[in-house]
Every structure is written in C-alpha cells, then in structure tokens.
Design a protein around this motif. Structure first.
Motif, PDB file in Angstrom:
ATOM      1  N   GLY A  44       0.776  -1.227   0.000  1.00  0.00           N
ATOM      2  CA  GLY A  44       0.000   0.000   0.000  1.00  0.00           C
ATOM      3  C   GLY A  44       0.810   1.281   0.000  1.00  0.00           C
ATOM      4  N   ASN A  45       2.121   1.181  -0.223  1.00  0.00           N
ATOM      5  CA  ASN A  45       2.998   2.355  -0.177  1.00  0.00           C
ATOM      6  C   ASN A  45       2.994   3.055  -1.528  1.00  0.00           C
ATOM      7  OD1 ASN A  45       5.023   4.256   0.201  1.00  0.00           O
ATOM      8  ND2 ASN A  45       6.315   2.857   1.398  1.00  0.00           N
ATOM      9  N   ILE A  46       2.049   3.966  -1.725  1.00  0.00           N
ATOM     10  CA  ILE A  46       1.913   4.665  -3.005  1.00  0.00           C
ATOM     11  C   ILE A  46       3.051   5.660  -3.199  1.00  0.00           C
ATOM     12  CG2 ILE A  46       0.456   6.263  -4.326  1.00  0.00           C
ATOM     13  CD1 ILE A  46      -1.970   4.924  -3.131  1.00  0.00           C
ATOM     14  N   SER A  47       3.492   6.308  -2.115  1.00  0.00           N
ATOM     15  CA  SER A  47       4.568   7.306  -2.236  1.00  0.00           C
ATOM     16  C   SER A  47       5.850   6.682  -2.769  1.00  0.00           C
ATOM     17  CB  SER A  47       4.833   7.959  -0.874  1.00  0.00           C
ATOM     18  OG  SER A  47       3.705   8.672  -0.434  1.00  0.00           O
ATOM     19  N   GLN A  48       6.206   5.511  -2.252  1.00  0.00           N
ATOM     20  CA  GLN A  48       7.416   4.842  -2.722  1.00  0.00           C
ATOM     21  C   GLN A  48       7.269   4.425  -4.182  1.00  0.00           C
ATOM     22  OE1 GLN A  48       9.107   1.618  -0.296  1.00  0.00           O
ATOM     23  NE2 GLN A  48       9.370   0.437  -2.184  1.00  0.00           N
ATOM     24  N   ALA A  49       6.093   3.889  -4.547  1.00  0.00           N
ATOM     25  CA  ALA A  49       5.859   3.494  -5.934  1.00  0.00           C
ATOM     26  C   ALA A  49       5.939   4.704  -6.857  1.00  0.00           C
ATOM     27  CB  ALA A  49       4.496   2.815  -6.056  1.00  0.00           C
ATOM     28  N   ARG A  50       5.419   5.850  -6.384  1.00  0.00           N
ATOM     29  CA  ARG A  50       5.455   7.059  -7.204  1.00  0.00           C
ATOM     30  C   ARG A  50       6.893   7.499  -7.463  1.00  0.00           C
ATOM     31  NH1 ARG A  50       2.498  10.054  -4.156  1.00  0.00           N
ATOM     32  NH2 ARG A  50       0.529   9.725  -5.280  1.00  0.00           N
ATOM     33  N   GLU A  51       7.727   7.484  -6.431  1.00  0.00           N
ATOM     34  CA  GLU A  51       9.119   7.888  -6.584  1.00  0.00           C
ATOM     35  C   GLU A  51       9.859   6.963  -7.543  1.00  0.00           C
ATOM     36  OE1 GLU A  51      10.976   8.239  -2.809  1.00  0.00           O
ATOM     37  OE2 GLU A  51       9.637   9.811  -2.087  1.00  0.00           O
ATOM     38  N   GLU A  52       9.608   5.652  -7.442  1.00  0.00           N
ATOM     39  CA  GLU A  52      10.260   4.710  -8.353  1.00  0.00           C
ATOM     40  C   GLU A  52       9.767   4.923  -9.788  1.00  0.00           C
ATOM     41  OE1 GLU A  52       9.785   0.717  -6.999  1.00  0.00           O
ATOM     42  OE2 GLU A  52      10.552   1.130  -4.987  1.00  0.00           O
ATOM     43  N   ALA A  53       8.477   5.207  -9.965  1.00  0.00           N
ATOM     44  CA  ALA A  53       7.939   5.437 -11.301  1.00  0.00           C
ATOM     45  C   ALA A  53       8.512   6.715 -11.908  1.00  0.00           C
ATOM     46  CB  ALA A  53       6.412   5.519 -11.242  1.00  0.00           C
ATOM     47  N   ILE A  54       8.661   7.763 -11.095  1.00  0.00           N
ATOM     48  CA  ILE A  54       9.260   9.012 -11.572  1.00  0.00           C
ATOM     49  C   ILE A  54      10.700   8.771 -11.991  1.00  0.00           C
ATOM     50  CG2 ILE A  54      10.017  11.324 -10.879  1.00  0.00           C
ATOM     51  CD1 ILE A  54       7.568  11.403  -9.022  1.00  0.00           C
ATOM     52  N   ALA A  55      11.449   8.041 -11.163  1.00  0.00           N
ATOM     53  CA  ALA A  55      12.851   7.754 -11.484  1.00  0.00           C
ATOM     54  C   ALA A  55      12.960   7.010 -12.809  1.00  0.00           C
ATOM     55  CB  ALA A  55      13.487   6.938 -10.356  1.00  0.00           C
ATOM     56  N   GLN A  56      12.061   6.054 -13.025  1.00  0.00           N
ATOM     57  CA  GLN A  56      12.093   5.306 -14.288  1.00  0.00           C
ATOM     58  C   GLN A  56      11.742   6.210 -15.463  1.00  0.00           C
ATOM     59  OE1 GLN A  56       8.991   2.354 -15.855  1.00  0.00           O
ATOM     60  NE2 GLN A  56      10.451   1.006 -14.824  1.00  0.00           N
ATOM     61  N   ALA A  57      10.752   7.088 -15.311  1.00  0.00           N
ATOM     62  CA  ALA A  57      10.361   7.987 -16.390  1.00  0.00           C
ATOM     63  C   ALA A  57      11.489   8.937 -16.756  1.00  0.00           C
ATOM     64  CB  ALA A  57       9.112   8.776 -15.980  1.00  0.00           C
ATOM     65  N   VAL A  58      12.192   9.454 -15.743  1.00  0.00           N
ATOM     66  CA  VAL A  58      13.318  10.354 -16.004  1.00  0.00           C
ATOM     67  C   VAL A  58      14.433   9.611 -16.736  1.00  0.00           C
ATOM     68  CG1 VAL A  58      15.142  11.732 -14.927  1.00  0.00           C
ATOM     69  CG2 VAL A  58      12.798  11.898 -14.098  1.00  0.00           C
ATOM     70  N   ARG A  59      14.665   8.355 -16.345  1.00  0.00           N
ATOM     71  CA  ARG A  59      15.698   7.561 -17.021  1.00  0.00           C
ATOM     72  C   ARG A  59      15.349   7.373 -18.496  1.00  0.00           C
ATOM     73  NH1 ARG A  59      15.732   3.437 -13.907  1.00  0.00           N
ATOM     74  NH2 ARG A  59      17.665   3.847 -12.795  1.00  0.00           N
ATOM     75  N   TYR A  60      14.095   7.041 -18.787  1.00  0.00           N
ATOM     76  CA  TYR A  60      13.695   6.860 -20.173  1.00  0.00           C
ATOM     77  C   TYR A  60      13.781   8.165 -20.950  1.00  0.00           C
ATOM     78  CZ  TYR A  60      11.985   2.157 -19.104  1.00  0.00           C
ATOM     79  OH  TYR A  60      11.903   0.837 -18.737  1.00  0.00           O
ATOM     80  N   ALA A  61      13.443   9.287 -20.305  1.00  0.00           N
ATOM     81  CA  ALA A  61      13.554  10.581 -20.971  1.00  0.00           C
ATOM     82  C   ALA A  61      15.004  10.873 -21.319  1.00  0.00           C
ATOM     83  CB  ALA A  61      12.992  11.685 -20.078  1.00  0.00           C
ATOM     84  N   SER A  62      15.902  10.541 -20.410  1.00  0.00           N
ATOM     85  CA  SER A  62      17.323  10.746 -20.667  1.00  0.00           C
ATOM     86  C   SER A  62      17.802   9.901 -21.827  1.00  0.00           C
ATOM     87  CB  SER A  62      18.141  10.424 -19.404  1.00  0.00           C
ATOM     88  OG  SER A  62      17.777  11.268 -18.339  1.00  0.00           O
ATOM     89  N   LEU A  63      17.324   8.650 -21.899  1.00  0.00           N
ATOM     90  CA  LEU A  63      17.715   7.774 -22.999  1.00  0.00           C
ATOM     91  C   LEU A  63      17.210   8.310 -24.333  1.00  0.00           C
ATOM     92  CD1 LEU A  63      17.094   4.252 -21.456  1.00  0.00           C
ATOM     93  CD2 LEU A  63      19.286   5.233 -22.087  1.00  0.00           C
ATOM     94  N   GLN A  64      15.986   8.823 -24.342  1.00  0.00           N
ATOM     95  CA  GLN A  64      15.432   9.358 -25.577  1.00  0.00           C
ATOM     96  C   GLN A  64      16.227  10.562 -26.073  1.00  0.00           C
ATOM     97  OE1 GLN A  64      11.090   9.911 -25.649  1.00  0.00           O
ATOM     98  NE2 GLN A  64      10.965   8.531 -23.907  1.00  0.00           N
ATOM     99  N   SER A  65      16.802  11.325 -25.142  1.00  0.00           N
ATOM    100  CA  SER A  65      17.558  12.509 -25.528  1.00  0.00           C
ATOM    101  C   SER A  65      18.999  12.192 -25.875  1.00  0.00           C
ATOM    102  CB  SER A  65      17.535  13.536 -24.392  1.00  0.00           C
ATOM    103  OG  SER A  65      18.242  13.047 -23.262  1.00  0.00           O
ATOM    104  N   GLY A  66      19.405  10.927 -25.735  1.00  0.00           N
ATOM    105  CA  GLY A  66      20.762  10.534 -26.095  1.00  0.00           C
ATOM    106  C   GLY A  66      21.765  10.678 -24.987  1.00  0.00           C
ATOM    107  N   VAL A  67      21.315  10.920 -23.745  1.00  0.00           N
ATOM    108  CA  VAL A  67      22.233  11.064 -22.627  1.00  0.00           C
ATOM    109  C   VAL A  67      22.663   9.686 -22.151  1.00  0.00           C
ATOM    110  CG1 VAL A  67      22.466  11.892 -20.259  1.00  0.00           C
ATOM    111  CG2 VAL A  67      21.166  13.221 -21.916  1.00  0.00           C
TER     112      VAL A  67
END
Length: 395
Positions: A44-67
């Motif tokens: 039931g820890n939504i805050s932790q899941a949210r932080e992990e989901a944000i981290a994954q989204a930022v990683r994918y954004a970085s990959l798309q930009s070629g970083v």
C-alpha cells in the motif's frame, strides 16, 4: 493526491537531478521529452511506488535525448534501498510537467513531460531503428535450489518475464523469444568463456544481439524463530541475476551486469509454486524480481543508446537485395542505408574475426515486411563487391 505528487516530485528532483545533472555553459537546443514510468505498489505504499515510477520515467527521458549514464540500484524486500546515478554526458533539465498519473491494479503509472537542453556534440544520433535481441532460457548455477517451492519452470518463466518487459518498455530493442531453448554456455561459447558467442546463433534467429541470463542464486535463508521456538517470519529468498549482451555479428560481449535482491518467501516449503501465475508475481519475491527486470531493461537501453543497428544482406539478385531488418525494427519505405563490406580474418586461435571495409555502395528500401525489407542498390559502379552477409547501416 496531485498536491502530494508535486511535493514528492520536487523533493526527488532537488535531491537527485540538481546534484547529478551538470549545467552546460553553451546550450545549443532544447527538446521536450515525454516518458512513462511505472512501479509496483507494495504494501500500500503509493509514495514509494510514485518515486520509483518518476525515477524510471526520467531515465527513459534521458535515454530518448541521447544522454548516457551509469546507474546502480539495490533492493531489499522489494524496496529501493540505493539509487546512484552518474551522468556521462552533460545536460540540463528545464520545466517538468505531469501529464497523468493512474493506478492499474497494483501498478502505479506516471507520464512526465521534461524539457532537456543539450549541445549538438553531446547527443547520440537517433535513427529510431530497434535491434532484435535473442533471449534464450535462463541458466541456473545450482539446480538443487529449485527444490524449495518446487520451481519446476522457474528458468523459463524468468526469461519469459524478461522478454515481456523488454517488449513492453524498451525504446531500443525487441525480443526474439526462445525461453524454451537452453543455451549450453560451455559448448556454445567460443575460445574463452565470456568473450565471444558464435555468429550462427544470431544468423539462424535473425537477431542483432544475444542476451544471456544466468541465475546465480535463489537460495532461501534460514527462517527466524521466536522465543518459543516457533517460526515467526517468512524466510528471505535471494535472487541474483547476471545478464550478458553479445553482438550478433562479431560475437563479442559488449555489456554485462549483475543484479541482486532479496524478499520474503511467502509460500510453504512443500508447496508447489507456479512461477507463471499472478500469485507468484504479486508476492514480495515476485515483485522484487519485477523491479530488477525494469532496471535491467533500462540498463540495456542505455548500453544500446549510441550503437547503430547493423543489418545484414541476406539475399541478392542483380541490383536488389533483402535485409534482415523490417517493420518491427522501425524500417520504412524510402529509408536509405550505406553498405559496409564484411571480411572474416582468422586470429591467433584460428577463430574468424569480423572486420568492415568502407564502400561507396548504398541502398534504398522499397518494400517492407515484418522482419525483412527489400532494397535497390544505388551507385552501380560501387555494387560489384556487395555480397550476402555484408552490413547495412541506416543513413
């Protein structure tokens, strides 16, 4: 929930992005990147899941930009305990916008829109071509560890889950699923273990890469007992996985990484556990493995982010050729390719090594199917030496 989201997002970006993203003194361009991240909601820890989901989204954004960046993640009981990210290219982020947040069963999904500034010398050329990765059945170092829980199909199910995750989340590749096929490492590796795989593995499956999963440890820790001598908690079970990625043409190992987690084993010792069912994957142990798989797919994307996909000519008739790249790879009618002539040279162990020779030949795609494409050879004077197995690189 939205107010809580922006508070968590602000904390995460202030403590992570601000510290690890270096500002470039001269910024050439700015791009908006949209990315999606997801994470399992555990206990039931939504805050932790949210932080992990944000981290994954930022990683994918970085990959798309070629970083390019390297990351280290460690989990315990299915929770993220260490997250270290090191950027290898300089970049700078601008505004971050939340597009949406939703919960699907036990999975929290976020979509972000991030403005990323980047100099022209920092970006990898992106041609939107995906590579096919052969994924065989995972190997297991100690098969006696399968007895606890009677995990009869564990190796196959691990590969199937990795295959599904790669197809779902990867921006650089898709899988050639061979989860029911065992790869005999001792027999199939050339010369020295861990260095090269024979090229016929990729040729027979039309794959650009081979990903070898090896399960190193799934042992169960002794359960803790209470003062009365009764078992008080579920015992922890280890999961240690090594992934090795090999280039299909050269056979060389281009990337490998080891992952480790542990989580409570919530099943009885004598219980027969079906590792292909929702009950297993929703358990603490299954959720911990899913977290590793998500991280692994992002790491594979990072390893492939600046590598061009090398297609090969598999047939030729006069001025027409067939490539082992198709619609699934992202190939479209009108795409242009340069041709690199392939040569095989024997090394000191009398094993064949592949080298490329520059050519003025080029080709243009005129027909596309799912896994192959037909092209017309251009510059007739330069096409005489073009042969089957020569390499095609998208221009």
């Amino acid at each position: 929930m939205q107010k809580s989201y922006f508070k968590n997002m602000q904390i995460w970006f202030q403590t992570a992005l601000f510290l690890i993203l270096s500002s470039a003194s001269a910024l050439a361009s700015a791009n908006w990147i949209e990315a999606q991240g997801s994470a399992e909601i555990r206990n039931g820890n939504i805050s932790q899941a949210r932080e992990e989901a944000i981290a994954q989204a930022v990683r994918y954004a970085s990959l798309q930009s070629g970083v390019q960046f390297s990351s280290t993640m460690e989990t315990s009981n299915g929770a993220l305990t260490k997250n270290s990210v090191q950027l290898l290219n300089q970049t700078q982020t601008g505004p971050v916008e939340l597009i949406s947040e939703s919960i699907n069963g036990t999975e929290l999904i976020v979509k972000l829109r991030i403005e990323i500034y980047q100099g022209p010398e920092q970006a990898c050329k992106s041609d939107h071509v995906k590579a096919a990765i052969l994924i065989p059945q995972a190997g297991l170092a100690d098969r006696t560890q399968l007895r606890y829980g009677q995990l009869n199909e564990f190796e196959q199910d691990i590969s199937n889950h990795l295959i599904a995750r790669l197809n779902q989340a990867s921006t650089k590749s898709f899988s050639r699923a061979h989860a029911d096929t065992k790869l005999d490492i001792n027999r199939d590796l050339d010369v020295v273990r861990g260095y090269r795989l024979p090229s016929w593995l990729s040729e027979t499956t039309e794959s650009q890469y081979i990903l070898v999963p090896e399960i190193l440890d799934i042992s169960v820790d002794p359960p803790e007992t209470s003062m009365l001598g009764l078992f008080s908690d579920d015992p922890n079970r280890q999961f240690k996985l090594r992934l090795s990625l090999y280039h299909g043409i050269s056979g060389e190992q281009i990337w490998f990484k080891q992952y480790h987690t542990q989580a409570p084993w919530q099943f009885g010792r004598q219980e027969v556990v079906a590792t292909n069912g929702d009950r297993f994957w929703r358990s603490s142990y299954g959720s911990a493995i899913k977290t590793i798989m998500k991280t692994a797919v992002a790491d594979i994307d990072a390893a492939l982010s600046c590598r061009p996909v090398l297609g090969q000519i598999v047939a030729r008739s006069h001025d027409r050729v067939i490539l082992n790249l198709g619609r699934r790879h992202g190939i479209r009618v009108g795409d242009k390719f340069s041709v690199v002539l392939q040569q095989n040279i024997a090394d000191r162990f009398n094993q064949m090594r592949v080298i490329g020779e520059k050519s003025d030949a080029s080709l243009v795609i005129d027909q596309v199917s799912e896994d192959s494409a037909t092209a017309v050879l251009m510059n007739k004077n330069a096409t005489y030496n073009v042969q089957i197995s020569d390499i095609a690189i998208k221009i």
